[in-house]
Structures are given as C-alpha cells and as structure tokens.
Scaffold this active site. Structure first.
Site, PDB file in Angstrom:
ATOM      1  N   HIS A   1       0.824  -1.216   0.000  1.00 39.42           N
ATOM      2  CA  HIS A   1       0.000   0.000   0.000  1.00 39.42           C
ATOM      3  C   HIS A   1       0.853   1.259   0.000  1.00 39.42           C
ATOM      4  O   HIS A   1       2.063   1.220   0.202  1.00 39.42           O
ATOM      5  CB  HIS A   1      -0.957  -0.011   1.185  1.00 39.42           C
ATOM      6  CG  HIS A   1      -0.301   0.009   2.536  1.00 39.42           C
ATOM      7  ND1 HIS A   1       0.236   1.159   3.093  1.00 39.42           N
ATOM      8  CD2 HIS A   1      -0.091  -0.967   3.449  1.00 39.42           C
ATOM      9  CE1 HIS A   1       0.742   0.884   4.280  1.00 39.42           C
ATOM     10  NE2 HIS A   1       0.561  -0.411   4.518  1.00 39.42           N
TER      11      HIS A   1
ATOM     12  N   CYS B   1       3.058  -5.033   6.627  1.00 41.45           N
ATOM     13  CA  CYS B   1       2.686  -4.564   5.295  1.00 41.45           C
ATOM     14  C   CYS B   1       3.898  -3.998   4.564  1.00 41.45           C
ATOM     15  O   CYS B   1       4.890  -3.614   5.168  1.00 41.45           O
ATOM     16  CB  CYS B   1       1.597  -3.501   5.383  1.00 41.45           C
ATOM     17  SG  CYS B   1      -0.031  -4.171   5.793  1.00 41.45           S
TER      18      CYS B   1
END
Length: 197
Positions: free
Chosen positions: A157, A173
């Site tokens: 992301h 992440c």
C-alpha cells in the site's frame, strides 16, 4: 565533483521554496530534479523524502518468475515487478520491523483505490489509541492504493510517511510512496503472483 554540485544548484531553482527546504537527499550526479513532468531521461521527478536509490527504475533482474510477477526483497527494501527478458521495474519499499517479518508465495486477491483502514485486533492491543476504522483519503495510513495479499492481513500500500521508504517500520505490510503504488496498481492484475523473500 564540481559538475555534480552544479547539477544540484541548477535543479533547486525549479523546486518550490517549501520543497527545497525539506530536501533530505541530493539527486545522483548528472541528474536534475523537477516538480513537473520530466522532459528527458536525465531528469527525475523530485521526491524530497526518498533516497535516490529507492526511486522507481528499470533494472536488470534475471529470474525464473514469469513477467507480471511481484517479487519482494524485504532485506534490500525493493519490490520488483518482473518485465521479462531479464528486466524488472524496481520500486523502493518500507518493510516489517523486527519481529513482524514474514515470507511466502501468495496472490493479489483484492485491489482498492483510497482504501479504508481497519486496524487488526493484534495491532489495537499494541496501540489502543488507534481508530477502529479510518475512511480512505490523503490522511489514511494506507495511502492512495492497496493490493491485498492472499488470505494474509498484509497489503502492499501507499503511505503518508514517504521518508519511511528503505526502513523497517511496518507491522508486516509493504509500504510504497503514493506515486509508486499508483503506478504498480495500474500494472497489476488480480491473482498476480506475489513472492515475498
């Protein structure tokens, strides 16, 4: 050395005063920076928060993976989008901090523009001050785009903290600058293979 210094001096007037003041990293020798669209191959779009080695670029990348595959080298802080013919598009990334590392082979199972963010219960236990949900938008920690990885809790992301690219900072992440994650998002299809090393 003098030539490199002149290149930097030439590039700074093209930047807004705020950008010049925030500049953390000089461009590579012979490269000029611009805040607009680059006019030629020796001009890069400036990013005052990201080290030049982590700027998006095509590199030699011999691999047995098929074109379109994403390979994430967490130790080197690079994400490779395999182009084929021994080349890949390389992006700088921020990765998991110590204790949150992981690896494996998965697929992109969902894509989202300006995704909302629901911190998982494990994260809320560690950081109870976090919101239970945050709408997507420029202040959302997931940034402009998200690629959801298999059945894991992890995503590739964007970020509101571009200076974290090249660092071990996340809870698992993979972070990219918003410009880079938008570029990758347009290239990646659902069920694209993701290899995390």
């Amino acid at each position: 050395m003098v030539r490199a210094g002149l290149a930097l001096l030439v590039s700074l007037p093209m930047m807004t005063p705020a950008l010049a003041q925030a500049w953390r990293f000089a461009p590579p020798p012979g490269i000029t920076m611009t805040t607009g669209k680059p006019k030629h191959a020796l001009m890069l779009q400036g990013n005052s928060q990201v080290h030049p080695m982590f700027l998006r670029q095509v590199v030699q990348y011999p691999t047995n993976e098929r074109s379109g595959t994403i390979v994430i080298d967490t130790r080197a802080h690079f994400l490779f989008f395999v182009l084929g013919d021994g080349r890949a598009l390389r992006y700088g990334i921020g990765v998991a901090k110590s204790g949150f590392e992981w690896s494996g082979t998965h697929q992109v199972t969902r894509k989202a523009e300006w995704p909302g963010w629901t911190p998982p219960p494990e994260m809320l236990r560690r950081r109870p001050e976090l919101p239970r949900f945050m709408e997507g938008g420029p202040n959302n920690p997931l940034g402009a785009r998200a690629l959801y990885i298999g059945s894991t809790l992890y995503r590739i992301h964007g970020t509101t903290e571009p200076w974290s690219i090249g660092q071990n900072v996340s809870s698992g992440c993979i972070r990219m600058t918003n410009a880079d994650v938008v570029d990758l998002y347009e290239r990646v299809k659902l069920y694209t293979k993701v290899v995390v090393l």
